[in-house]
Design a protein around this motif. Structure first.
Motif, PDB file in Angstrom:
ATOM      1  N   ARG A   1       2.048  22.072 -11.110  1.00 53.27           N
ATOM      2  CA  ARG A   1       1.622  23.369 -11.588  1.00 53.27           C
ATOM      3  C   ARG A   1       2.587  23.954 -12.621  1.00 53.27           C
ATOM      4  NH1 ARG A   1      -3.082  25.617 -11.958  1.00 53.27           N
ATOM      5  NH2 ARG A   1      -3.611  25.772  -9.754  1.00 53.27           N
ATOM      6  N   VAL A   2       3.858  23.609 -12.545  1.00 54.73           N
ATOM      7  CA  VAL A   2       4.846  24.173 -13.476  1.00 54.73           C
ATOM      8  C   VAL A   2       5.295  23.146 -14.513  1.00 54.73           C
ATOM      9  CG1 VAL A   2       5.649  25.885 -11.824  1.00 54.73           C
ATOM     10  CG2 VAL A   2       6.776  23.650 -11.919  1.00 54.73           C
ATOM     11  N   ALA A   3       4.560  22.041 -14.635  1.00 54.51           N
ATOM     12  CA  ALA A   3       4.960  20.988 -15.581  1.00 54.51           C
ATOM     13  C   ALA A   3       4.413  21.216 -16.983  1.00 54.51           C
ATOM     14  CB  ALA A   3       4.498  19.628 -15.068  1.00 54.51           C
ATOM     15  N   ALA A   4       3.406  22.084 -17.117  1.00 50.43           N
ATOM     16  CA  ALA A   4       2.790  22.302 -18.426  1.00 50.43           C
ATOM     17  C   ALA A   4       3.751  23.012 -19.367  1.00 50.43           C
ATOM     18  CB  ALA A   4       1.507  23.112 -18.264  1.00 50.43           C
ATOM     19  N   ALA A   5       3.551  22.763 -20.672  1.00 50.67           N
ATOM     20  CA  ALA A   5       4.373  23.432 -21.680  1.00 50.67           C
ATOM     21  C   ALA A   5       3.986  24.902 -21.746  1.00 50.67           C
ATOM     22  CB  ALA A   5       4.187  22.762 -23.034  1.00 50.67           C
ATOM     23  N   ALA A   6       4.920  25.791 -21.390  1.00 48.03           N
ATOM     24  CA  ALA A   6       4.666  27.226 -21.379  1.00 48.03           C
ATOM     25  C   ALA A   6       6.002  27.946 -21.280  1.00 48.03           C
ATOM     26  CB  ALA A   6       3.755  27.608 -20.207  1.00 48.03           C
ATOM     27  N   THR A   7       5.961  29.263 -21.433  1.00 52.52           N
ATOM     28  CA  THR A   7       7.141  30.094 -21.182  1.00 52.52           C
ATOM     29  C   THR A   7       6.961  30.732 -19.815  1.00 52.52           C
ATOM     30  OG1 THR A   7       7.512  30.553 -23.522  1.00 52.52           O
ATOM     31  CG2 THR A   7       8.478  32.090 -21.944  1.00 52.52           C
ATOM     32  N   TYR A   8       7.863  30.429 -18.896  1.00 62.40           N
ATOM     33  CA  TYR A   8       7.761  30.876 -17.505  1.00 62.40           C
ATOM     34  C   TYR A   8       8.625  32.117 -17.317  1.00 62.40           C
ATOM     35  CZ  TYR A   8       5.450  26.430 -16.695  1.00 62.40           C
ATOM     36  OH  TYR A   8       4.568  25.376 -16.728  1.00 62.40           O
ATOM     37  N   VAL A   9       7.984  33.220 -16.917  1.00 64.25           N
ATOM     38  CA  VAL A   9       8.657  34.516 -16.814  1.00 64.25           C
ATOM     39  C   VAL A   9       8.880  34.874 -15.345  1.00 64.25           C
ATOM     40  CG1 VAL A   9       8.463  36.992 -17.298  1.00 64.25           C
ATOM     41  CG2 VAL A   9       7.713  35.310 -18.995  1.00 64.25           C
ATOM     42  N   PHE A  10      10.123  35.278 -15.029  1.00 67.41           N
ATOM     43  CA  PHE A  10      10.489  35.697 -13.674  1.00 67.41           C
ATOM     44  C   PHE A  10      10.862  37.170 -13.670  1.00 67.41           C
ATOM     45  CE2 PHE A  10      11.157  31.148 -13.470  1.00 67.41           C
ATOM     46  CZ  PHE A  10      10.740  30.815 -12.178  1.00 67.41           C
ATOM     47  N   PHE A  11      10.501  37.838 -12.573  1.00 67.84           N
ATOM     48  CA  PHE A  11      10.906  39.229 -12.378  1.00 67.84           C
ATOM     49  C   PHE A  11      12.169  39.328 -11.523  1.00 67.84           C
ATOM     50  CE2 PHE A  11       6.362  39.378 -13.249  1.00 67.84           C
ATOM     51  CZ  PHE A  11       6.268  40.405 -14.177  1.00 67.84           C
ATOM     52  N   ASP A  12      12.359  38.384 -10.623  1.00 63.03           N
ATOM     53  CA  ASP A  12      13.468  38.442  -9.677  1.00 63.03           C
ATOM     54  C   ASP A  12      14.442  37.295  -9.943  1.00 63.03           C
ATOM     55  OD1 ASP A  12      14.315  39.742  -6.908  1.00 63.03           O
ATOM     56  OD2 ASP A  12      14.612  37.567  -6.745  1.00 63.03           O
ATOM     57  N   ALA A  13      15.722  37.618 -10.114  1.00 62.49           N
ATOM     58  CA  ALA A  13      16.723  36.609 -10.445  1.00 62.49           C
ATOM     59  C   ALA A  13      16.918  35.612  -9.312  1.00 62.49           C
ATOM     60  CB  ALA A  13      18.049  37.291 -10.787  1.00 62.49           C
ATOM     61  N   VAL A  14      16.863  36.086  -8.082  1.00 61.62           N
ATOM     62  CA  VAL A  14      17.035  35.185  -6.937  1.00 61.62           C
ATOM     63  C   VAL A  14      15.889  34.169  -6.886  1.00 61.62           C
ATOM     64  CG1 VAL A  14      17.147  35.031  -4.423  1.00 61.62           C
ATOM     65  CG2 VAL A  14      18.325  36.896  -5.625  1.00 61.62           C
ATOM     66  N   ALA A  15      14.674  34.663  -7.085  1.00 68.28           N
ATOM     67  CA  ALA A  15      13.519  33.760  -7.098  1.00 68.28           C
ATOM     68  C   ALA A  15      13.633  32.761  -8.240  1.00 68.28           C
ATOM     69  CB  ALA A  15      12.230  34.559  -7.218  1.00 68.28           C
ATOM     70  N   ALA A  16      14.120  33.222  -9.400  1.00 69.37           N
ATOM     71  CA  ALA A  16      14.280  32.326 -10.545  1.00 69.37           C
ATOM     72  C   ALA A  16      15.259  31.204 -10.233  1.00 69.37           C
ATOM     73  CB  ALA A  16      14.742  33.123 -11.763  1.00 69.37           C
ATOM     74  N   ARG A  17      16.406  31.556  -9.636  1.00 69.42           N
ATOM     75  CA  ARG A  17      17.394  30.517  -9.306  1.00 69.42           C
ATOM     76  C   ARG A  17      16.834  29.526  -8.295  1.00 69.42           C
ATOM     77  NH1 ARG A  17      20.938  34.955  -9.404  1.00 69.42           N
ATOM     78  NH2 ARG A  17      20.884  35.103  -7.125  1.00 69.42           N
ATOM     79  N   ARG A  18      16.163  30.054  -7.293  1.00 69.91           N
ATOM     80  CA  ARG A  18      15.635  29.189  -6.238  1.00 69.91           C
ATOM     81  C   ARG A  18      14.596  28.202  -6.772  1.00 69.91           C
ATOM     82  NH1 ARG A  18      13.634  32.916  -3.075  1.00 69.91           N
ATOM     83  NH2 ARG A  18      11.434  32.624  -3.577  1.00 69.91           N
TER      84      ARG A  18
END
Length: 739
Positions: free
Chosen positions: A556-573
């Motif tokens: 699901r996250v392998a496609a070419a795109a810009t992935y936006v996170f709201f939470d830094a902890v979630a982003a790191r994980r």
């Protein structure tokens, strides 16, 4: 009925739509019958033409065949040359040079031919527009026999004979012959039989000149393609070898996209006479050398076209030209030979009749070519500005012209004014759809059945179908600067979409598409498979594309795109857990106008979500993912009390040990962190460095008074809404943030 021929239902339906409504008509349609060709002497002036030619042959006169530099002209010339040689003549051949002679009759050339001893001039694929030039020739002892198929001017030439399938008042049954077709009819009349060995050339001329592939032309093309597949003439075999094409696979598409462009290239880039040599030689070494030279010339032609087309297409989109219904684009120094191809590209991009001109700054003369759309007859449009041009000729779809450069603006206005009411009444022609089919219908059997209707072309178009595929994937831009598209539908069917590369991102993001296509084959690395050639794509894409699922997968996250996170902890994980197919960025650092965005996790507030929605370029994809732990509810009052008692029992508690507190109180660490934040905001505890202490006799406050408590409550309500709201309602809400 046509069903008596035991056709598949799809093919039977298409056959009936084309007027083939009986088994007898079907048999007649799919099998070439040379005996069905019309009597050549029904053509206007054929008797006169044959009589004069035979007299010249018997008397040993010097005969010159005056041709043209395109495929139809080269094949016409070769057909006439072979016919005359077979009855004992030794004709000369003159192919006008596009750059020094121009198209069609030329007084200066006629004078040179007359002075060199020519007493009979036979024009092929030209001549009907040469009234003045032919009048000079006839008055100066050089007889002219015209054989042509182009649009008839108001004043016709006074030649010995004018052989033309649409000559006024004549009764020839089929008016859509190519120049090569007319030459073949003259050859038939001269020989008193059909010159079967020349039918392959008539096939090339008919396909390349885009005449109606019905009636006699269908017979020529069917028989001619069969000849090329089974035993190609020396020159055609060499040309196919240079292009790395197996003769056994040749069809009308091969002629249109492999053979014709190469033969046309030599006339576009220089002297086209070697084309006649190639088509008429029996020497394999000569043919091989010429074919390789022609192949190289074609590559140069492609590069030249690309450079000019980039400029012309940009100019076609200028504010001034966008207001015009027809385009006239002129520049100094453009290569005259490729202007027709460039005009075709501009017409395809804009839907407007287009003239592309090159201006000679020394002479002040503009020369060029035009192409048109089906609704606008280009030759008739140019006739309205005839006084502005020194020369023009052509037909409904294409034309060539020359004019003083100072008349360009006037011609532009004349052509645009003529096109405007017609194009308003007849906007872009809709695709002629033959029917809707499913992916299960796209089989080798279907393709082979459809090929029985071939050869396809003008008058017998290749069937175009529509389909709404379940899945579109593997979307990839290919070709120069990603100009074209490849993708797969329903997991297994390959496609090619020419000049549609710009919609790759939208197509990849689309939830539903409707395709219009033809069914063909593609051979790669020795393997042949079915391939759809896409003619049009309707993207029914939502501005908000729903990717919400309970879990995130690597795919699901392998496609070419810009992935936006709201939470830094979630982003790191998540970035530690998965390999993302594109850059990851925090919502607070997202740049304005970012396209192809995926919102991965949950925003904390609606304001945070609104800020991101205002920055993204639609469509935007949403995942709004969170783990169950992330969504644990706000602690109860009892749980708040348990933590407070624990802190009282452990004065000067080190906040780095909150995990221990969580275990002791049987709470989630995030719950404990929230409780401490609430206590601190309500001044129930104090924090000195890393040490937490309970305040003695604090002022009473409700837990709800703490901003952290309210933020968590609101965040959980927002999270539940974003994860469970219906697609339509959620899209409406998210788009409202952009207002």
């Amino acid at each position: 009925m046509v069903n008596d021929a035991q056709l598949p239902p799809l093919v039977a339906k298409l056959a009936v739509a084309r007027g083939i409504d009986s088994a007898a008509k079907w048999g007649h349609f799919i099998e070439p019958h040379l005996e069905d060709l019309h009597d050549p002497f029904l053509l206007h002036d054929m008797e006169k033409a044959v009589t004069r030619i035979m007299t010249a042959v018997e008397s040993g006169e010097q005969i010159t065949i005056y041709g043209d530099y395109d495929v139809d002209g080269l094949t016409s010339t070769t057909i006439m040359k072979e016919a005359l040689e077979s009855i004992g003549a030794e004709p000369s051949v003159y192919i006008p040079n596009r750059f020094t002679d121009g198209y069609g009759p030329n007084r200066d050339v006629y004078e040179r031919l007359q002075q060199s001893g020519t007493t009979l001039l036979i024009t092929v694929d030209n001549g009907v527009s040469g009234h003045d030039e032919i009048a000079w020739a006839m008055a100066n002892g050089m007889d002219v026999v015209v054989t042509d198929h182009h649009e008839l001017p108001d004043v016709l030439p006074d030649a010995v004979a004018v052989v033309h399938p649409r000559y006024p008042g004549s009764n020839y049954p089929f008016g859509e012959l190519s120049g090569a077709g007319v030459a073949l009819k003259v050859a038939t009349a001269l020989l008193d039989e059909v010159p079967v060995e020349s039918i392959d050339l008539a096939a090339l001329g008919a396909i390349a000149d885009v005449v109606s592939l019905t009636d006699e032309n269908r017979i020529f093309v069917q028989a001619g393609l069969q000849m090329i597949r089974e035993s190609p003439r020396t020159g055609i075999a060499a040309l196919l070898a240079a292009a790395k094409v197996d003769p056994k696979t040749v069809d009308e598409t091969t002629v249109g996209f492999v053979i014709a462009p190469r033969l046309n290239a030599i006339g576009r880039m220089g002297d086209a006479t070697p084309g006649v040599t190639l088509l008429s030689t029996f020497d394999q070494d000569v043919a091989k050398e010429l074919a390789e030279q022609i192949d190289q010339t074609n590559r140069k032609r492609q590069d030249t076209v690309a450079g000019i087309a980039d400029i012309a297409l940009a100019e076609a989109q200028s504010p001034e030209n966008q207001k015009k219904s027809a385009l006239v684009i002129a520049h100094e120094g453009w290569h005259q030979g490729v202007l027709g191809i460039v005009a075709s590209k501009v017409v395809e991009a804009t839907g407007k009749p287009t003239l592309i001109l090159t201006v000679d700054p020394e002479t002040g003369v503009a020369k060029g070519s035009g192409r048109s759309v089906p609704a606008f007859h280009l030759f008739k449009g140019l006739q309205l500005g005839a006084d502005l041009m020194t020369h023009f000729g052509g037909h409904a779809a294409a034309a060539g012209m020359s004019l003083p450069a100072e008349n360009i603006d006037k011609l532009r206005d004349v052509l645009s004014d003529a096109a405007e009411p017609i194009l308003k009444e007849h906007p872009k022609m809709p695709l002629p759809i033959s029917g809707r089919i499913d992916a299960s219908d796209i089989t080798t059997g279907t393709y082979e059945a459809l090929r029985q209707l071939a050869p396809f072309g003008e008058g017998n178009p290749q069937p175009i179908f529509t389909m709404v595929p379940s899945v579109v994937d593997s979307v990839k831009q290919i070709g120069r600067e990603g100009k074209h598209l490849r993708f797969r539908i329903d997991g297994s069917i390959g496609t090619i979409a020419f000049n549609m590369g710009a919609i790759a991102t939208k197509l990849a993001a689309a939830e539903k598409v409707k395709l219009a296509f033809t069914i063909g084959e593609n051979t790669f690395n020795g393997r042949t498979s079915l391939q759809l050639e896409i003619k049009d794509i309707q993207i029914q894409a939502n501005d908000v594309i729903d990717l919400r699922e309970p879990m995130i997968s690597a795919q699901r996250v392998a496609a070419a795109a810009t992935y936006v996170f709201f939470d830094a902890v979630a982003a790191r994980r998540l970035t530690n857990q998965f390999q993302f197919g594109g850059p990851t960025v925090m919502a607070s650092k997202l740049e304005e106008g970012t396209a192809n965005v995926v919102l991965v996790d949950l925003p904390h507030t609606t304001a945070e979500l609104a800020a991101v929605m205002q920055k993204v370029t639609l469509p935007v994809r949403i995942m709004f993912f969170a783990t169950p732990t992330d969504l644990i509810d706000v602690p109860t009052r009892t749980e708040f009390g348990t933590v407070l008692r624990y802190l009282r029992a452990h004065p000067q508690f080190d906040k780095h040990k909150l995990g221990v507190l969580a275990r002791e109180c049987h709470l989630n660490i995030n719950q404990v962190i929230l409780i401490v934040q609430v206590f601190f905001q309500l001044k129930f505890v104090s924090i000195d460095g890393a040490l937490i202490s309970v305040v003695t006799n604090p002022q009473k406050h409700a837990l709800e008074d703490a901003p952290a408590y309210q933020e968590r409550k609101n965040a959980l309500v927002l999270a539940k809404h974003l994860q469970t709201a219906g697609r339509g309602a959620l899209q409406t809400e998210l788009l409202r943030y952009r207002d």
